[in-house]
Design an enzyme around this catalytic site. Structure first.
Site, PDB file in Angstrom:
ATOM      1  N   SER A   1       3.960  66.825 -13.591  1.00  9.58           N
ATOM      2  CA  SER A   1       4.387  65.451 -13.328  1.00  9.58           C
ATOM      3  C   SER A   1       4.076  64.413 -14.389  1.00  9.58           C
ATOM      4  O   SER A   1       4.524  63.275 -14.256  1.00  9.58           O
ATOM      5  CB  SER A   1       3.805  64.975 -11.994  1.00  9.58           C
ATOM      6  OG  SER A   1       4.478  65.642 -10.942  1.00  9.58           O
TER       7      SER A   1
ATOM      8  N   SER B   1       6.698  63.679 -11.212  1.00 13.22           N
ATOM      9  CA  SER B   1       6.665  62.540 -10.336  1.00 13.22           C
ATOM     10  C   SER B   1       6.279  61.231 -11.017  1.00 13.22           C
ATOM     11  O   SER B   1       6.430  60.158 -10.421  1.00 13.22           O
ATOM     12  CB  SER B   1       5.732  62.807  -9.167  1.00 13.22           C
ATOM     13  OG  SER B   1       4.441  63.027  -9.629  1.00 13.22           O
TER      14      SER B   1
ATOM     15  N   LYS C   1       0.203  54.507 -12.575  1.00 10.22           N
ATOM     16  CA  LYS C   1       1.022  55.166 -11.543  1.00 10.22           C
ATOM     17  C   LYS C   1       0.488  54.770 -10.171  1.00 10.22           C
ATOM     18  O   LYS C   1      -0.736  54.716  -9.957  1.00 10.22           O
ATOM     19  CB  LYS C   1       0.930  56.677 -11.751  1.00 10.22           C
ATOM     20  CG  LYS C   1       1.797  57.509 -10.801  1.00 10.22           C
ATOM     21  CD  LYS C   1       1.663  59.001 -11.161  1.00 10.22           C
ATOM     22  CE  LYS C   1       2.570  59.856 -10.292  1.00 10.22           C
ATOM     23  NZ  LYS C   1       2.441  61.289 -10.617  1.00 10.22           N
TER      24      LYS C   1
END
Lengths: 98, 485
Positions: free
Chosen positions: B175, B151, B76
């Protein structure tokens, strides 16, 4: 209820500038969010300690021994504007502070 | 190479037998990503150096005892990777080149894993759909009209679509778990303190944790174990034995599972409830003792979270000021203009919203009513969980109230968007470990079952998750991916 003036003030504290349209939009949205968080006032928290950390740790220290730092050239790598290993910024033009 | 049908064990066997080299594996992975990602848009950037890193591992020789050696992984883009631009999906960092690796990256490298690229996220991890990214819109692996969740949407979608076998994400209010649920993959958030946050771009320091997404439970435990451990650079990390695999093949006869009534309210979609109820029956058939429990302060979790997370974020994001790194507003003529114009131009709306909410909550006159009160309610929420864990081993619930919603349908109403995380947020407030495990489909979209464990009891989550996976094989379900095979 949060007013436009309060939103303007808070934005300034956070070093953000809002257009009139944005001020309108953000005031509406923040108002809704604050309505939502106002629910918390209904909770009886007498004698409840606030959570200040997650794992009951006491001070975490390392030994007081010098270690090498990060080389200056690496630290300067992402600086947008520099001169002679110094970070360059525009002058503070007047004595106004907020 | 698509990973829809392969586990880390399968790949390891190929590498050890030399049917495949790590370099070929990386090449095949990149080729597949180039075929699939123009549509999916899970990746912000690929690591141009991946093949060289793979070659080095091949030259060392694949360690037959290290199942992660030579395996590619996606990261990420809020986790720092040295010399690989890391953006947090924000304009304010779109040119930022980290000078060090996050601790988790160092650990992955030590384990022989290769970073294939950086995945998309909501800007600064603030969001539940990845629509807040300043870079691109990522699609759900199962339906391109639907969000991947957020997210960590890019990380989840990439695994869901078979672009990669494992990815790292971060979880502050759900997330990892929510996008894992939306994409039909296994997503794990460890106990707060298990994984070092050094090198994770901070959003909310008392809530953030890095975790892992994979296609199956055992792969997940292996990668989680590799990134876990106390770190002198993160003083909130703790030294606890990393025993995630200890019970992973044990049966769950007699395991006491609590179902919180508050997590099955009217806000939860009937299709989701149906799948979770089926999952509960599966657990019973495997010998678990299941009963109903209560987490009475659940309804205060979302407001508590938004005050605490926004307050901590408003402080953490003060460092983005155009001085030492990142974007600096080109027209700024005074120092104050550098700060204001840089931040105004560099941050997206959701980030600004949360910074303002946090600044407000911490400001004079409001601190006690908002921040301090939220911190006290957080204690009550934590106690709710501690009470249940006195006589239960696990809590089982849906991960999300709905399946993945359509792109563009919730983004204009913040409060509606915030409610997506109503079932995941309490876990971060309490600092507990939790996972989302694939539990089947509802109207063609994945449903996730959430398993919440007691502090530092990741191994019980893995035990139950693996038993469930073996019994149901939901992790074998796969979407139709263009370019696959």
């Amino acid at each position: 209820m949060i007013s436009k003036e309060e939103v303007q003030h808070v934005a300034a504290l956070a070093k953000l500038e809002l257009t009139d349209d944005q001020l309108e939009m953000f005031t509406g949205q923040l108002d809704e969010i604050i309505d939502m968080v106002d629910q918390l006032s209904a909770v009886d928290t007498t004698n409840v300690a606030p959570t200040t950390q997650m794992n009951e740790q006491t001070n975490v220290f390392r030994a007081d021994e010098p270690k090498p730092g990060t080389p200056l050239n690496e630290l300067m790598e992402n600086v947008p504007d520099e001169e002679n290993d110094l970070i360059k910024v525009p002058a503070i033009m007047d004595k106004e502070e907020d | 190479m698509n990973y829809l049908d392969r586990s880390i064990d399968d790949l390891h066997a190929l590498l050890v037998s030399k049917s495949l080299t790590s370099q070929q594996l990386v090449q095949d992975t990149v080729e597949n990503i180039k075929a699939v990602d123009p549509e999916l848009k899970a990746f912000i950037r690929l690591n141009e150096n991946a093949e060289n890193e793979a070659e080095a591992i091949d030259n060392q020789g694949i360690d037959a005892d290290n199942v992660l050696a030579g395996i590619p992984i996606a990261i990420k883009d809020n986790i720092l990777t040295k010399n690989l631009i890391t953006t947090a999906a924000s304009k304010i960092l779109d040119n930022f080149n980290p000078i060090y690796d996050a601790t988790v990256i160092e650990k992955l490298k030590a384990a022989g894993m290769i970073t294939i690229g950086k995945t998309n996220l909501d800007e600064f991890a603030m969001g539940s759909s990845t629509e807040n990214s300043a870079m691109q819109i990522t699609k759900n692996a199962w339906d391109a009209n639907h969000v991947p969740g957020g997210s960590s949407g890019g990380s989840a979608s990439a695994v869901g679509a078979g672009e990669i076998v494992a990815s790292l994400g971060s979880d502050t209010g759900g997330s990892i778990r929510q996008p894992a649920s939306f994409n039909g993959v296994v997503g794990f958030k460890p106990t707060y303190g298990r994984v070092s946050r050094w090198g994770l771009i901070a959003f909310s320091s008392s809530l953030d944790q890095i975790g892992v997404m994979t296609r199956n439970v055992e792969d997940n435990a292996r990668v989680m174990a590799a990134i876990s451990g106390a770190d002198p650079k993160d003083s909130t990390s703790v030294d606890m034995p990393v025993d995630y695999l200890d019970k992973i093949n044990d049966d769950i006869k007699g395991m006491r599972i609590g179902i919180p009534s508050e997590y099955f309210g009217s806000g939860v979609d009937e299709g989701v409830k149906a799948k979770i109820n089926e999952a509960i029956e599966t657990m019973k058939s495997l010998g678990a003792i299941v009963d109903e429990v209560s987490l009475p302060h659940s309804k205060y979790a979302v407001p508590t979270y938004y005050i605490i997370a926004s307050s901590e974020a408003s402080s953490n994001l003060q460092r983005f000021d155009g001085i030492r790194y990142g974007y600096r507003a080109p027209e700024a003529k005074t120092l104050d203009e550098v700060y204001v114009e840089t931040r105004t131009q560099g941050f997206g709306d959701e980030v600004k919203r949360r910074i303002m909410l946090g600044t407000y909550s911490l400001s004079a006159g409001y601190y006690d009513a908002y921040f301090n009160q939220a911190a006290k309610v957080r204690t009550l929420i934590r106690q709710d969980f501690d009470n249940v864990f006195k006589d239960h081993d696990l809590i089982l619930a849906p991960t999300t109230p709905t399946t993945a919603f359509e792109i563009g349908t919730k983004i204009s109403d913040p409060v509606t968007m915030y409610m997506n995380d109503v079932l995941t947020i309490p876990v971060n407030l309490a600092g507990l470990p939790a996972a989302s495990i694939p539990a089947g489909l509802s109207d063609g979209l994945p449903v996730g079952m959430q398993l919440i464990g007691n502090r530092f009891d990741e191994k019980t989550i893995y035990q139950a998750a693996n038993a469930f996976e073996k019994a149901t094989k939901f992790t074998d379900l796969k979407p139709n991916v263009k370019g696959a095979n």
